[in-house]
Design a protein around this motif. Sequence first.
Motif, PDB file in Angstrom:
ATOM      1  N   ILE A   1       0.866  -1.180   0.000  1.00  0.00           N
ATOM      2  CA  ILE A   1       0.000   0.000   0.000  1.00  0.00           C
ATOM      3  C   ILE A   1       0.906   1.234   0.000  1.00  0.00           C
ATOM      4  CG2 ILE A   1      -1.860  -1.160   1.275  1.00  0.00           C
ATOM      5  CD1 ILE A   1      -0.970   0.502   3.733  1.00  0.00           C
ATOM      6  N   VAL A   2       0.312   2.385  -0.339  1.00  0.00           N
ATOM      7  CA  VAL A   2       1.056   3.638  -0.257  1.00  0.00           C
ATOM      8  C   VAL A   2       0.394   4.463   0.847  1.00  0.00           C
ATOM      9  CG1 VAL A   2       1.846   5.696  -1.488  1.00  0.00           C
ATOM     10  CG2 VAL A   2       1.556   3.542  -2.731  1.00  0.00           C
ATOM     11  N   PRO A   3       0.924   4.396   2.072  1.00  0.00           N
ATOM     12  CA  PRO A   3       0.299   5.168   3.154  1.00  0.00           C
ATOM     13  C   PRO A   3       0.432   6.667   2.872  1.00  0.00           C
ATOM     14  CG  PRO A   3       1.838   3.533   4.033  1.00  0.00           C
ATOM     15  CD  PRO A   3       2.079   3.623   2.559  1.00  0.00           C
ATOM     16  N   GLU A   4      -0.646   7.380   3.152  1.00  0.00           N
ATOM     17  CA  GLU A   4      -0.632   8.830   2.906  1.00  0.00           C
ATOM     18  C   GLU A   4       0.531   9.505   3.613  1.00  0.00           C
ATOM     19  OE1 GLU A   4      -4.217  11.154   3.798  1.00  0.00           O
ATOM     20  OE2 GLU A   4      -5.277   9.710   2.516  1.00  0.00           O
ATOM     21  N   GLU A   5       0.785   9.065   4.855  1.00  0.00           N
ATOM     22  CA  GLU A   5       1.796   9.753   5.660  1.00  0.00           C
ATOM     23  C   GLU A   5       3.216   9.489   5.149  1.00  0.00           C
ATOM     24  OE1 GLU A   5      -0.295   7.415   6.685  1.00  0.00           O
ATOM     25  OE2 GLU A   5       0.659   5.915   7.959  1.00  0.00           O
ATOM     26  N   LEU A   6       3.388   8.490   4.298  1.00  0.00           N
ATOM     27  CA  LEU A   6       4.723   8.171   3.788  1.00  0.00           C
ATOM     28  C   LEU A   6       4.902   8.588   2.327  1.00  0.00           C
ATOM     29  CD1 LEU A   6       5.208   4.628   5.367  1.00  0.00           C
ATOM     30  CD2 LEU A   6       6.188   6.785   6.146  1.00  0.00           C
ATOM     31  N   GLY A   7       3.869   8.342   1.521  1.00  0.00           N
ATOM     32  CA  GLY A   7       3.953   8.736   0.123  1.00  0.00           C
ATOM     33  C   GLY A   7       4.745   7.777  -0.740  1.00  0.00           C
ATOM     34  N   PHE A   8       5.214   6.663  -0.162  1.00  0.00           N
ATOM     35  CA  PHE A   8       5.871   5.637  -0.985  1.00  0.00           C
ATOM     36  C   PHE A   8       5.291   4.273  -0.610  1.00  0.00           C
ATOM     37  CE2 PHE A   8       8.672   6.611   2.653  1.00  0.00           C
ATOM     38  CZ  PHE A   8       8.788   5.359   3.245  1.00  0.00           C
ATOM     39  N   PRO A   9       5.395   3.301  -1.541  1.00  0.00           N
ATOM     40  CA  PRO A   9       4.771   1.993  -1.262  1.00  0.00           C
ATOM     41  C   PRO A   9       5.544   1.194  -0.215  1.00  0.00           C
ATOM     42  CG  PRO A   9       5.797   2.004  -3.441  1.00  0.00           C
ATOM     43  CD  PRO A   9       5.998   3.372  -2.876  1.00  0.00           C
ATOM     44  N   VAL A  10       4.812   0.561   0.690  1.00  0.00           N
ATOM     45  CA  VAL A  10       5.427  -0.365   1.645  1.00  0.00           C
ATOM     46  C   VAL A  10       4.656  -1.683   1.607  1.00  0.00           C
ATOM     47  CG1 VAL A  10       6.350   1.375   3.224  1.00  0.00           C
ATOM     48  CG2 VAL A  10       4.033   0.508   3.583  1.00  0.00           C
ATOM     49  N   GLU A  11       5.402  -2.745   1.864  1.00  0.00           N
ATOM     50  CA  GLU A  11       4.795  -4.061   1.864  1.00  0.00           C
ATOM     51  C   GLU A  11       4.147  -4.287   3.230  1.00  0.00           C
ATOM     52  OE1 GLU A  11       6.358  -8.560   1.071  1.00  0.00           O
ATOM     53  OE2 GLU A  11       7.604  -6.936   0.305  1.00  0.00           O
ATOM     54  N   ILE A  12       2.869  -4.699   3.232  1.00  0.00           N
ATOM     55  CA  ILE A  12       2.212  -4.952   4.521  1.00  0.00           C
ATOM     56  C   ILE A  12       2.179  -6.448   4.841  1.00  0.00           C
ATOM     57  CG2 ILE A  12       0.797  -2.870   4.376  1.00  0.00           C
ATOM     58  CD1 ILE A  12      -1.593  -4.625   3.619  1.00  0.00           C
ATOM     59  N   GLY A  13       2.517  -7.265   3.868  1.00  0.00           N
ATOM     60  CA  GLY A  13       2.530  -8.707   4.113  1.00  0.00           C
ATOM     61  C   GLY A  13       2.425  -9.450   2.805  1.00  0.00           C
ATOM     62  N   GLU A  14       2.200 -10.754   2.937  1.00  0.00           N
ATOM     63  CA  GLU A  14       2.051 -11.585   1.749  1.00  0.00           C
ATOM     64  C   GLU A  14       0.739 -12.339   1.870  1.00  0.00           C
ATOM     65  OE1 GLU A  14       6.535 -12.932   0.514  1.00  0.00           O
ATOM     66  OE2 GLU A  14       5.693 -13.805   2.330  1.00  0.00           O
ATOM     67  N   ILE A  15       0.093 -12.577   0.739  1.00  0.00           N
ATOM     68  CA  ILE A  15      -1.104 -13.426   0.748  1.00  0.00           C
ATOM     69  C   ILE A  15      -0.934 -14.517  -0.300  1.00  0.00           C
ATOM     70  CG2 ILE A  15      -2.715 -11.668   1.592  1.00  0.00           C
ATOM     71  CD1 ILE A  15      -3.699 -11.328  -1.299  1.00  0.00           C
ATOM     72  N   GLU A  16      -1.617 -15.615  -0.041  1.00  0.00           N
ATOM     73  CA  GLU A  16      -1.595 -16.707  -0.994  1.00  0.00           C
ATOM     74  C   GLU A  16      -2.759 -16.473  -1.976  1.00  0.00           C
ATOM     75  OE1 GLU A  16      -2.007 -20.511   0.933  1.00  0.00           O
ATOM     76  OE2 GLU A  16      -0.487 -21.377  -0.375  1.00  0.00           O
ATOM     77  N   VAL A  17      -2.506 -16.665  -3.256  1.00  0.00           N
ATOM     78  CA  VAL A  17      -3.578 -16.536  -4.252  1.00  0.00           C
ATOM     79  C   VAL A  17      -3.461 -17.629  -5.311  1.00  0.00           C
ATOM     80  CG1 VAL A  17      -3.892 -14.018  -4.025  1.00  0.00           C
ATOM     81  CG2 VAL A  17      -2.264 -14.901  -5.700  1.00  0.00           C
ATOM     82  N   THR A  18      -4.561 -17.864  -6.015  1.00  0.00           N
ATOM     83  CA  THR A  18      -4.577 -18.768  -7.162  1.00  0.00           C
ATOM     84  C   THR A  18      -5.078 -17.983  -8.365  1.00  0.00           C
ATOM     85  OG1 THR A  18      -5.119 -20.602  -5.686  1.00  0.00           O
ATOM     86  CG2 THR A  18      -5.443 -20.980  -8.042  1.00  0.00           C
ATOM     87  N   GLU A  19      -4.368 -18.130  -9.477  1.00  0.00           N
ATOM     88  CA  GLU A  19      -4.721 -17.380 -10.688  1.00  0.00           C
ATOM     89  C   GLU A  19      -4.948 -18.372 -11.828  1.00  0.00           C
ATOM     90  OE1 GLU A  19      -1.473 -15.424 -12.879  1.00  0.00           O
ATOM     91  OE2 GLU A  19      -2.655 -13.587 -12.772  1.00  0.00           O
ATOM     92  N   CYS A  20      -5.974 -18.120 -12.637  1.00  0.00           N
ATOM     93  CA  CYS A  20      -6.218 -18.965 -13.808  1.00  0.00           C
ATOM     94  C   CYS A  20      -6.398 -18.100 -15.043  1.00  0.00           C
ATOM     95  CB  CYS A  20      -7.466 -19.826 -13.596  1.00  0.00           C
ATOM     96  SG  CYS A  20      -7.917 -20.744 -15.086  1.00  0.00           S
ATOM     97  N   GLN A  21      -5.618 -18.423 -16.065  1.00  0.00           N
ATOM     98  CA  GLN A  21      -5.739 -17.737 -17.352  1.00  0.00           C
ATOM     99  C   GLN A  21      -6.346 -18.728 -18.332  1.00  0.00           C
ATOM    100  OE1 GLN A  21      -4.457 -14.609 -17.983  1.00  0.00           O
ATOM    101  NE2 GLN A  21      -2.835 -14.268 -16.473  1.00  0.00           N
ATOM    102  N   MET A  22      -7.597 -18.513 -18.692  1.00  0.00           N
ATOM    103  CA  MET A  22      -8.211 -19.352 -19.714  1.00  0.00           C
ATOM    104  C   MET A  22      -7.931 -18.721 -21.076  1.00  0.00           C
ATOM    105  SD  MET A  22      -9.864 -22.111 -18.818  1.00  0.00           S
ATOM    106  CE  MET A  22     -10.331 -22.837 -17.236  1.00  0.00           C
ATOM    107  N   VAL A  23      -7.533 -19.570 -22.005  1.00  0.00           N
ATOM    108  CA  VAL A  23      -7.273 -19.111 -23.373  1.00  0.00           C
ATOM    109  C   VAL A  23      -8.385 -19.694 -24.231  1.00  0.00           C
ATOM    110  CG1 VAL A  23      -5.676 -19.275 -25.304  1.00  0.00           C
ATOM    111  CG2 VAL A  23      -4.790 -18.987 -22.987  1.00  0.00           C
ATOM    112  N   ASN A  24      -9.114 -18.832 -24.906  1.00  0.00           N
ATOM    113  CA  ASN A  24     -10.314 -19.264 -25.625  1.00  0.00           C
ATOM    114  C   ASN A  24     -10.219 -18.961 -27.106  1.00  0.00           C
ATOM    115  OD1 ASN A  24     -12.358 -19.698 -23.149  1.00  0.00           O
ATOM    116  ND2 ASN A  24     -11.034 -17.950 -22.788  1.00  0.00           N
ATOM    117  N   GLN A  25     -11.189 -19.553 -27.820  1.00  0.00           N
ATOM    118  CA  GLN A  25     -11.089 -19.444 -29.265  1.00  0.00           C
ATOM    119  C   GLN A  25     -11.240 -18.022 -29.776  1.00  0.00           C
ATOM    120  OE1 GLN A  25     -13.482 -22.112 -31.613  1.00  0.00           O
ATOM    121  NE2 GLN A  25     -11.738 -23.472 -31.800  1.00  0.00           N
TER     122      GLN A  25
END
Lengths: 364, 154
Positions: free
Chosen positions: A238-262
């Motif tokens: 996130i980019v906290p207003e008080e800092l003005g630069f991005p900081v990492e707040i943590g990691e999350i697990e995700v699953t991504e699917c890219q379907m390729v279609n006709q």
Amino acid sequence: MYVAVKGGERAIENAERLVAEDRRGDPAVAELSLAQIREQLRLAVDRVMNEGSLYDPELAALAIKQAQGDLVEAIFLLRAYRTTLPRLAVTLPVDTAAMAVERRISSTFKDLPGGQVLGPTGDYTHRLLDFALAAEGAEPPTAPRAEAPVDAAMPRVTDILGREGLIEPAGDGVAAGRPFDITRQPPELPAGRDQWLQTLARGDEGFLLALAYSTQRGYGGNHPFAGEIRMGTVAVEIVPEELGFPVEIGEIEVTECQMVNQFRGSDEAPPAFTRGYGLAFGRAERKAMAMALVDRALRSAELGEAVRYPAQDQEFVLAHSDNVEASGFVQHLKLPHYVDFHAELELVRRLRQEWAERRREAAE
Amino acid sequence: MESTGPSTEARRRWMGILAKAQPAELAEAWERLKLAVPHDLLCAPEVGMAMVRGRMGGDGAPFNLGEMTVTRCAVALEGGITGFAWVAGRDRRHAELAAVCDALLQDPRHRDRVMRTVIAPLAEAQAQRRDDRARRAAATRVDFFTLARGENPR
């Protein structure tokens, strides 16, 4: 229509206590801890976080325990809790190309940079009941480690196709500015892709699965390939207003699917594969795949295809995918409808009487 | 900030490490630090949510995926240096310790010690966990050979 009723306090209180007793089950059996649910029922936790629309494994585990494993009820509990929290920030979009990959497969290319990484999957093994698990107290199993780690970043299959122009660009058809937020804005029809992706992300897995299946069976099919499925952890910044630069707040697990279609082509553009996209919290492969198929089906109008079937119908899909709304509306039928019903009872009695009188008159 | 203040890049790095630390690990490192520096809470640890965004197709336009819990905290040291923390989850102590460390790390008198005692071991633990998971996954890397159609690996 539901009309408020009074009374029954004692019965209601006792019913609640009965739920508590039944939830605990046989006191001779050890009580479940939230840590056990989080660690050993992790896919249930992931489903509750997805459809509860709140990433917090401890809260999801609590919801599962409270709901006695009824995941739709647990989702309701988590969704209700989330309304008590203020929104403090909006994150930068997560970068799935930089994912610490734990699983990454493609059904379209055997060889691709970074390789095919099966990860924790049972896809290629017999799915039979394993009675060894019925015995408790076994040594915790450990999986082998390779000498070298998987690549720190892997290109997406769609990036590879995109370089040759064989697939349409990733969706960027959203007007500049903030993406639609269904938690803050009333739903719009026709919906933008940002609106429906958010709706599908929290949508009921069973409903999306059935819709996705319907497209495969011919109710709006578009010849999909699982271009890529990847699962792992991504950094959240996130980019906290008080800092003005991005900081990492943590990691999350995700699953991504890219379907390729006709393909789709036009006078202006040569034929190219089209995309369907799915993204979900945690390990949720079936959900991400179903989401990607439904996403592609919902793009029918945009891609100039006839909108004929349920999965292609925005209003039908978006209005019925939320199991908190659906279960609320179905289950409200259990509440007292006495006044309403008695009005109907009067009516049906009168109609029957009139009917009998008409018969009698006709017979005379 | 003083002229000896840290670069934004350095601060981004340690804030990320503090945020990703397991709360118990951070508490342990803090105990080892034995640094009794009084601080004021400018913003007591507050639990809320962050809306997580993804991108269509992974690299297209952004959309809202769902929310995650997050805790923020802001502290001030006696000299006026302020420290901030934004950490995933609902652990208030985690957020407060992270904010205090962020402040101390901006103070040249404390920076080296906090880097050595807190940040370095946390970073090491995180790198080890990441490497272990990456090697666990790598053990499942596979080569599929198509048999029927006779396509060979390129």
